[in-house]
Enzyme design. Structure first.
Site, PDB file in Angstrom:
ATOM      1  N   GLY A 122       0.839  -1.193   0.000  1.00 48.81           N
ATOM      2  CA  GLY A 122       0.000   0.000   0.000  1.00 48.81           C
ATOM      3  C   GLY A 122       0.871   1.240   0.000  1.00 48.81           C
ATOM      4  O   GLY A 122       2.027   1.221  -0.458  1.00 48.81           O
ATOM      5  N   ILE A 127       2.216   3.140   2.498  1.00 48.59           N
ATOM      6  CA  ILE A 127       3.416   3.179   3.343  1.00 48.59           C
ATOM      7  C   ILE A 127       4.487   2.234   2.791  1.00 48.59           C
ATOM      8  O   ILE A 127       5.660   2.587   2.702  1.00 48.59           O
ATOM      9  CB  ILE A 127       3.091   2.802   4.813  1.00 48.59           C
ATOM     10  N   SER A 180       3.262  -3.004   6.841  1.00 48.90           N
ATOM     11  CA  SER A 180       2.392  -1.859   6.505  1.00 48.90           C
ATOM     12  C   SER A 180       1.141  -2.403   5.854  1.00 48.90           C
ATOM     13  O   SER A 180       0.988  -2.382   4.638  1.00 48.90           O
ATOM     14  CB  SER A 180       3.131  -0.893   5.584  1.00 48.90           C
ATOM     15  N   ALA A 234      -4.426  13.057   6.021  1.00 50.81           N
ATOM     16  CA  ALA A 234      -4.320  14.250   6.857  1.00 50.81           C
ATOM     17  C   ALA A 234      -5.283  15.340   6.388  1.00 50.81           C
ATOM     18  O   ALA A 234      -5.946  15.991   7.201  1.00 50.81           O
ATOM     19  CB  ALA A 234      -2.883  14.758   6.827  1.00 50.81           C
ATOM     20  N   HIS A 242       3.572  27.712 -20.609  1.00 51.65           N
ATOM     21  CA  HIS A 242       4.502  26.881 -21.368  1.00 51.65           C
ATOM     22  C   HIS A 242       5.936  27.306 -21.055  1.00 51.65           C
ATOM     23  O   HIS A 242       6.200  28.513 -21.027  1.00 51.65           O
ATOM     24  CB  HIS A 242       4.263  27.047 -22.869  1.00 51.65           C
TER      25      HIS A 242
HETATM   26  P1  FAD Z   1      -3.312  11.623  14.236  1.00 55.76           P
HETATM   27  O1  FAD Z   1      -2.448  12.390  13.350  1.00 55.76           O
HETATM   28  O2  FAD Z   1      -2.994  10.189  14.485  1.00 55.76           O
HETATM   29  O3  FAD Z   1      -3.309  12.403  15.612  1.00 55.76           O
HETATM   30  C1  FAD Z   1      -3.959  11.917  16.748  1.00 55.76           C
HETATM   31  C2  FAD Z   1      -3.305  12.550  17.961  1.00 55.76           C
HETATM   32  O4  FAD Z   1      -4.128  12.315  19.091  1.00 55.76           O
HETATM   33  C3  FAD Z   1      -1.930  11.974  18.302  1.00 55.76           C
HETATM   34  O5  FAD Z   1      -1.031  13.011  18.583  1.00 55.76           O
HETATM   35  C4  FAD Z   1      -2.196  11.146  19.554  1.00 55.76           C
HETATM   36  O6  FAD Z   1      -1.086  11.078  20.425  1.00 55.76           O
HETATM   37  C5  FAD Z   1      -3.315  11.951  20.185  1.00 55.76           C
HETATM   38  N1  FAD Z   1      -4.173  11.208  21.115  1.00 55.76           N
HETATM   39  C6  FAD Z   1      -4.816  10.038  20.903  1.00 55.76           C
HETATM   40  N2  FAD Z   1      -5.566   9.719  21.973  1.00 55.76           N
HETATM   41  C7  FAD Z   1      -5.386  10.711  22.876  1.00 55.76           C
HETATM   42  C8  FAD Z   1      -5.900  10.962  24.176  1.00 55.76           C
HETATM   43  N3  FAD Z   1      -6.776  10.134  24.762  1.00 55.76           N
HETATM   44  N4  FAD Z   1      -5.487  12.083  24.825  1.00 55.76           N
HETATM   45  C9  FAD Z   1      -4.609  12.944  24.235  1.00 55.76           C
HETATM   46  N5  FAD Z   1      -4.100  12.759  23.021  1.00 55.76           N
HETATM   47  C10 FAD Z   1      -4.495  11.661  22.350  1.00 55.76           C
HETATM   48  N6  FAD Z   1      -1.683  11.363   5.008  1.00 55.76           N
HETATM   49  C11 FAD Z   1      -1.657  12.264   3.991  1.00 55.76           C
HETATM   50  O7  FAD Z   1      -2.667  12.914   3.728  1.00 55.76           O
HETATM   51  N7  FAD Z   1      -0.514  12.478   3.267  1.00 55.76           N
HETATM   52  C12 FAD Z   1       0.622  11.792   3.509  1.00 55.76           C
HETATM   53  O8  FAD Z   1       1.628  12.010   2.833  1.00 55.76           O
HETATM   54  C13 FAD Z   1       0.621  10.832   4.545  1.00 55.76           C
HETATM   55  N8  FAD Z   1       1.738  10.133   4.823  1.00 55.76           N
HETATM   56  C14 FAD Z   1       1.720   9.232   5.843  1.00 55.76           C
HETATM   57  C15 FAD Z   1       2.854   8.491   6.083  1.00 55.76           C
HETATM   58  C16 FAD Z   1       2.879   7.551   7.088  1.00 55.76           C
HETATM   59  C17 FAD Z   1       4.130   6.769   7.348  1.00 55.76           C
HETATM   60  C18 FAD Z   1       1.717   7.372   7.902  1.00 55.76           C
HETATM   61  C19 FAD Z   1       1.708   6.392   9.040  1.00 55.76           C
HETATM   62  C20 FAD Z   1       0.561   8.099   7.668  1.00 55.76           C
HETATM   63  C21 FAD Z   1       0.547   9.034   6.622  1.00 55.76           C
HETATM   64  N9  FAD Z   1      -0.592   9.760   6.322  1.00 55.76           N
HETATM   65  C22 FAD Z   1      -0.581  10.658   5.298  1.00 55.76           C
HETATM   66  C23 FAD Z   1      -1.832   9.612   7.093  1.00 55.76           C
HETATM   67  C24 FAD Z   1      -1.970  10.750   8.131  1.00 55.76           C
HETATM   68  O9  FAD Z   1      -0.837  10.740   8.964  1.00 55.76           O
HETATM   69  C25 FAD Z   1      -3.224  10.569   8.957  1.00 55.76           C
HETATM   70  O10 FAD Z   1      -4.344  10.430   8.099  1.00 55.76           O
HETATM   71  C26 FAD Z   1      -3.445  11.768   9.863  1.00 55.76           C
HETATM   72  O11 FAD Z   1      -2.364  11.939  10.743  1.00 55.76           O
HETATM   73  C27 FAD Z   1      -4.726  11.617  10.673  1.00 55.76           C
HETATM   74  O12 FAD Z   1      -4.884  12.743  11.478  1.00 55.76           O
HETATM   75  P2  FAD Z   1      -5.680  12.645  12.856  1.00 55.76           P
HETATM   76  O13 FAD Z   1      -5.680  14.022  13.422  1.00 55.76           O
HETATM   77  O14 FAD Z   1      -6.982  11.989  12.639  1.00 55.76           O
HETATM   78  O15 FAD Z   1      -4.842  11.652  13.780  1.00 55.76           O
HETATM   79  P1  NAI Z   2      -2.760   0.557   2.903  1.00 50.61           P
HETATM   80  O1  NAI Z   2      -4.174   0.299   3.207  1.00 50.61           O
HETATM   81  O2  NAI Z   2      -2.386   1.663   1.994  1.00 50.61           O
HETATM   82  O3  NAI Z   2      -2.084  -0.758   2.294  1.00 50.61           O
HETATM   83  C1  NAI Z   2      -2.057  -1.956   2.994  1.00 50.61           C
HETATM   84  C2  NAI Z   2      -1.730  -3.071   2.013  1.00 50.61           C
HETATM   85  O4  NAI Z   2      -1.434  -4.229   2.769  1.00 50.61           O
HETATM   86  C3  NAI Z   2      -2.879  -3.407   1.079  1.00 50.61           C
HETATM   87  O5  NAI Z   2      -2.415  -3.495  -0.243  1.00 50.61           O
HETATM   88  C4  NAI Z   2      -3.374  -4.739   1.604  1.00 50.61           C
HETATM   89  O6  NAI Z   2      -3.928  -5.561   0.600  1.00 50.61           O
HETATM   90  C5  NAI Z   2      -2.100  -5.334   2.165  1.00 50.61           C
HETATM   91  N1  NAI Z   2      -2.292  -6.342   3.202  1.00 50.61           N
HETATM   92  C6  NAI Z   2      -3.194  -6.334   4.205  1.00 50.61           C
HETATM   93  N2  NAI Z   2      -3.042  -7.439   4.969  1.00 50.61           N
HETATM   94  C7  NAI Z   2      -2.012  -8.124   4.452  1.00 50.61           C
HETATM   95  C8  NAI Z   2      -1.372  -9.337   4.815  1.00 50.61           C
HETATM   96  N3  NAI Z   2      -1.741 -10.052   5.864  1.00 50.61           N
HETATM   97  N4  NAI Z   2      -0.329  -9.764   4.041  1.00 50.61           N
HETATM   98  C9  NAI Z   2       0.082  -9.058   2.972  1.00 50.61           C
HETATM   99  N5  NAI Z   2      -0.504  -7.904   2.582  1.00 50.61           N
HETATM  100  C10 NAI Z   2      -1.528  -7.445   3.318  1.00 50.61           C
HETATM  101  O7  NAI Z   2      -2.071   0.720   4.339  1.00 50.61           O
HETATM  102  P2  NAI Z   2      -0.679   1.319   4.789  1.00 50.61           P
HETATM  103  O8  NAI Z   2       0.305   1.340   3.678  1.00 50.61           O
HETATM  104  O9  NAI Z   2      -0.348   0.625   6.052  1.00 50.61           O
HETATM  105  O10 NAI Z   2      -1.034   2.817   5.115  1.00 50.61           O
HETATM  106  C11 NAI Z   2      -2.082   3.101   6.037  1.00 50.61           C
HETATM  107  C12 NAI Z   2      -2.786   4.347   5.637  1.00 50.61           C
HETATM  108  O11 NAI Z   2      -1.963   5.481   5.921  1.00 50.61           O
HETATM  109  C13 NAI Z   2      -3.077   4.465   4.153  1.00 50.61           C
HETATM  110  O12 NAI Z   2      -4.254   3.790   3.801  1.00 50.61           O
HETATM  111  C14 NAI Z   2      -3.242   5.920   3.983  1.00 50.61           C
HETATM  112  O13 NAI Z   2      -4.540   6.270   4.333  1.00 50.61           O
HETATM  113  C15 NAI Z   2      -2.267   6.495   5.003  1.00 50.61           C
HETATM  114  N6  NAI Z   2      -1.058   6.922   4.299  1.00 50.61           N
HETATM  115  C16 NAI Z   2      -1.157   7.905   3.361  1.00 50.61           C
HETATM  116  C17 NAI Z   2      -0.053   8.324   2.666  1.00 50.61           C
HETATM  117  C18 NAI Z   2      -0.221   9.349   1.613  1.00 50.61           C
HETATM  118  O14 NAI Z   2      -1.270   9.969   1.561  1.00 50.61           O
HETATM  119  N7  NAI Z   2       0.782   9.585   0.773  1.00 50.61           N
HETATM  120  C19 NAI Z   2       1.279   7.776   2.919  1.00 50.61           C
HETATM  121  C20 NAI Z   2       1.282   6.719   3.889  1.00 50.61           C
HETATM  122  C21 NAI Z   2       0.137   6.335   4.567  1.00 50.61           C
END
Ligand code: FAD
Ligand code: NAI
Length: 476
Positions: A193, A195, A280, A331, A455
């Protein structure tokens, strides 16, 4: 004595901190509680996105892309380099600085907007007889807050494989994958996916041999098929080894590395031995520590906070946004919901259009899309026209030295309304905005085709793909 607020937000990620700022802008006395700690135990607001998600991953993608360019494409520009090396410690230090700048930026924004920030875990104590909610903050100082409105933005956590808990040393979630101290010789990734592809690309560019194991038989199933096929071809050529249709049987971590026993698509037993393994396979909504039971907050069957289309929970004046609720885990989706909820609390009509939320995968080339895929249109029986334009025929892409990929438009066969735009290629993350604007204003493909684009620019490929819908490209 509890501190009284109009709105208390639990969670300071993109959903929570943006909701808090918007609520304060609308005149509410607002508090935001967030428990994330930096390396020194201090506050690090910004959630997953800022600390272990969007921001640090893009910092490492940038560093590793520079390294790859320096090693592979600088020579084409006449730039000669010898003894190219990568200082992983410095790269991680830079990433940490970028993260800290964002943490500090949010603390500054809270001050600027007069949002009271509490560092610690927020949990429900009770609903008061007067219709408020009492919330305890367990942090450096214990506090009790009381508010009429509560916005829950508690985010998500990485999903672990059964029997293979994250140790962040050998079996890594996104957290460990973002702070490997050296380049592993071999890296396994479970899940192809977003990540898996982004982090797999980072470590491959830095020299790791990366094998990605994916359960589904199709690559990037949510992406337009034509784009996904192109992506599979390009990533494989870059050196990512991607195996589809696997079934993971057992993961074992030992001092020598990690061994993954799995069945390949033919059902044959295989073993992958790697130094490090990133798992992931999606994320799970987080409600740990909220004490949801104290107030009877309903969760759905996935453990997400149950909400309606307006982000209302089953409790009066309690709302929830972002990764903790249904919908894409992005996000910008969390932010839009945060703004909409603050506006609804103020009696306004905040709205989030799920059909125009863009997606971006920050690989190289980038993949970005908005709206429906060709396979979704086929399934729904909607009559459509498609137009594509390759970057190979775009002058700016040639000058950049990056002509991979294409722009693809899907438009209604009768009205020409844009139904989806799919891009794989350079700066797709920036190019997709034009399509998002167009779709938000219900534009037709012809509208884009008739607009003057600078362009030479990559955006001319967007215009040409819109022209292609009517089979009248000018440069291809
Ligand atoms: P979060 O960002 O998870 O924030 C929740 C916060 O609440 C945390 O700080 C946590 O500590 C706090 N919290 C939880 N429970 C409590 C509590 N009871 N009391 C106090 N604090 C608490 N999305 C994109 O759009 N673009 C990207 O490029 C992208 N890249 C990503 C890359 C990776 C590796 C990962 C893992 C995710 C990525 N995402 C990306 C997804 C994005 O990070 C999330 O969709 C986004 O952070 C969600 O925002 P949120 O505010 O719902 O939650
Ligand atoms: P994902 O949902 O993008 O991908 C997970 C993948 O793992 C899928 O292809 C699924 O079929 C596979 N999978 C599930 N179970 C499995 C198993 N048992 N064995 C092998 N493959 C399996 O999830 P990912 O990459 O963990 O990211 C989580 C979320 O974080 C994303 O869905 C996205 O919403 C957010 N994210 C967004 C980014 C961005 O906007 N650029 C960057 C990174 C994360």
């Amino acid at each position: 004595m509890s501190k009284q607020f109009d709105v208390v937000v639990i969670g300071g990620g993109p959903g929570g901190y943006i909701a808090a700022i918007r609520a304060a802008q609308l005149g509410f006395n607002t508090a935001c509680i967030d428990e994330w700690k930096n390396g020194q135990g201090g506050p690090a607001p910004g959630g997953t996105c800022t600390n272990v998600g969007c921001i640090p991953s893009k910092a490492l993608l940038q560093s590793s892309e520079h390294f790859e360019h320096a090693g592979h494409s600088f020579a084409d520009h006449g730039i000669a380099l010898s003894n190219l090396s990568m200082d992983i410690g410095k790269m991680l230090g830079r990433k940490n600085t970028v993260v800290k700048q964002n943490n500090d930026g949010i603390l500054y924004l809270f001050k600027k907007n007069k949002v009271a920030f509490f560092h610690g875990r927020g949990s429900f104590v009770k609903a008061t007889e007067g219709g408020d909610y009492e919330i305890a903050v367990a942090g450096t100082a214990a506090e009790t807050l009381q508010a009429r409105h509560v916005i829950l933005a508690t985010g998500s956590n990485a999903r672990a494989l059964p029997g293979a808990a994250f140790d962040e040393e050998r079996i890594l979630s996104n957290d460990g994958a973002l702070r490997l101290g050296s380049v592993p010789k071999t890296l396994g990734v479970i899940g192809s996916g977003v990540i898996g592809l982004e982090m797999g690309s980072v470590w491959r560019r830095l020299g790791a041999q990366v094998t990605v194991l994916e359960a589904l038989p199709t690559f990037l199933g949510a992406v337009d098929e034509q784009i996904a096929k192109e992506a599979h071809k390009i990533f494989s050529k870059q050196g990512l080894k991607i195996e589809l249709g696997v079934k993971i049987d057992k993961v074992e971590a030992g001092s020598a590395g990690v061994s993954v026993a799995y069945q390949n698509a033919k059902g044959e037993a295989q073993t992958l031995a790697v130094d490090k393994l990133i798992v992931s396979i999606g994320r799970v909504p987080n409600t740990i520590g909220l004490n949801a039971e104290a107030v009877g907050l309903q969760l759905d069957e996935r453990g997400a906070i149950a909400v309606d289309g307006d982000c209302k929970t089953n409790l009066p004046n309690v709302w929830a946004v972002g990764d903790a609720v249904r919908g894409p885990m992005l996000a910008h989706k969390a932010e839009e919901e945060g703004v909409a909820v603050a506006e609804r609390i103020a009696g306004q009509h905040g709205h989030v259009d799920f059909n125009t939320i863009p997606w971006v995968i920050y690989t190289s080339p980038e993949i970005a899309w908005v709206g429906q895929t060709e396979q979704q249109l086929k399934t729904s029986g909607r009559a459509y026209k498609a137009g594509t334009f390759p970057f190979l025929a775009n002058g700016r892409a040639r000058a950049l030295g990056d002509t991979t990929g294409m722009v693809k438009f899907l438009a209604d066969a009768a009205t020409d309304e844009i139904l989806g735009v799919h891009i794989i290629g350079p700066m797709a993350s920036e190019l997709i905005s034009e399509a998002v604007v167009a779709m938000s204003f219900k534009a037709s493909a012809e509208d884009i085709a008739r607009i003057c684009h600078a362009h030479p620019s990559l955006s001319e490929a967007t215009k040409e793909a819109a022209l292609a819908v009517d089979k009248r490209t000018l440069n291809f």
